[in-house]
Scaffold this active site. Structure first.
Site, short mmCIF file in Angstrom:
data_model
loop_
_atom_site.label_atom_id
_atom_site.label_comp_id
_atom_site.label_asym_id
_atom_site.label_seq_id
_atom_site.Cartn_x
_atom_site.Cartn_y
_atom_site.Cartn_z
N VAL A 11 52.70 -10.56 110.37
CA VAL A 11 53.00 -11.07 111.71
C VAL A 11 52.59 -10.02 112.73
O VAL A 11 52.81 -8.82 112.53
CB VAL A 11 54.49 -11.43 111.86
CG1 VAL A 11 55.38 -10.22 111.65
CG2 VAL A 11 54.76 -12.08 113.21
N TYR A 14 53.48 -8.32 119.72
CA TYR A 14 52.84 -7.89 120.97
C TYR A 14 53.86 -7.75 122.10
O TYR A 14 53.52 -7.32 123.20
CB TYR A 14 51.76 -8.88 121.39
CG TYR A 14 52.30 -10.28 121.63
CD1 TYR A 14 52.79 -10.66 122.86
CD2 TYR A 14 52.33 -11.21 120.59
CE1 TYR A 14 53.29 -11.92 123.07
CE2 TYR A 14 52.84 -12.48 120.79
CZ TYR A 14 53.32 -12.83 122.04
OH TYR A 14 53.84 -14.09 122.24
N SER A 16 58.50 -7.79 122.17
CA SER A 16 59.67 -7.05 121.68
C SER A 16 59.54 -6.65 120.22
O SER A 16 60.20 -5.69 119.77
CB SER A 16 60.94 -7.88 121.87
OG SER A 16 60.89 -9.09 121.13
N GLU A 104 61.89 -16.49 118.04
CA GLU A 104 60.82 -16.90 118.94
C GLU A 104 60.88 -18.40 119.24
O GLU A 104 59.87 -19.02 119.55
CB GLU A 104 59.46 -16.56 118.31
CG GLU A 104 59.32 -15.12 117.83
CD GLU A 104 59.37 -14.11 118.96
OE1 GLU A 104 59.12 -14.49 120.12
OE2 GLU A 104 59.67 -12.93 118.69
#
Length: 215
Positions: A11, A14, A16, A104
């Site tokens: 993964v 970009y 947190s 997310e």
């Protein structure tokens, strides 16, 4: 014939995820993406804001999509989106996928892309997308996508927003510090311009507080 080895779950962080990595990471590689811009163009009602007063967090936007929203955006499209590619322990893949999907969940969509880096002075792919490399992208049709906003107003909105995960401005400060540490080549003019404005708002509030105390 034996079974083909399963591709690792990777993964790309970009936002947190750079300063708060996913659990069960077994390796990490700094790198950057192509064909995207990183912008504070996603509202946050579950982490850095509330449903009544959503904060703002970064998302990745495909450059061709950003063209529809770039009227308020003075920054070059060739800013490089630096981040970190995390390889997850395969014995915990399902657990981490569920964790990240929840983390997310506020308007993000899973996408696949290559990760690049500068190795011995040359650009090369360090994580190919065939490796189940996942990145969470805020597409323009998701309900939390807000697009481009005037920079001064965006900075003030971030500066005053607070959510269950803390102050929105702390998210920005942590991200700016993390991006600086990734590589000498890393740079993000949108992120750093917002950081400068927020520091100015901090200084302004400190001056006003000093004046009030002095009186």
């Amino acid at each position: 014939m034996g079974e083909e080895p399963q591709s690792p779950y990777v993964v790309f962080g970009y936002g947190s995820l750079i300063f708060k990595p996913p659990p069960h990471t077994i390796s990490q590689v700094p790198g950057y993406l192509k064909g995207f811009v990183r912008r504070f163009a996603q509202s946050s009602s579950d982490h850095r804001g509330t449903p009544e007063n959503p904060g703002r967090v970064v998302t990745l936007v495909h450059i061709e999509d950003w063209d529809d929203f770039a009227g308020e955006d003075p920054f070059p499209e060739d800013d490089i989106v630096w981040g970190i590619a995390y390889t997850i322990d395969p014995t915990h893949e399902e657990e981490v996928r569920a964790y990240l999907d929840y983390r997310e969940k506020d308007g993000y969509t899973v996408d696949m892309t290559d990760v690049y880096a500068i190795v011995n002075g040359k650009e090369q792919v360090v994580v190919p997308k065939v490796c189940m490399h996942t990145v969470y992208v805020g597409r323009k049709d998701n309900p939390s996508f807000v697009g481009a906003e005037p920079l001064d107003g965006l900075a003030r909105h971030i500066w005053k927003s607070v959510g269950p995960s803390g102050k929105n401005k702390d998210y920005l400060y942590n991200l700016a510090d993390a991006v600086r540490k990734l590589a000498p080549e890393s740079y993000d003019s949108h992120l750093y311009a917002l950081e400068e404005r927020l520091r100015g708002l901090d200084a302004e509030a400190e001056r006003e507080g000093f004046s009030a105390n002095a009186s």
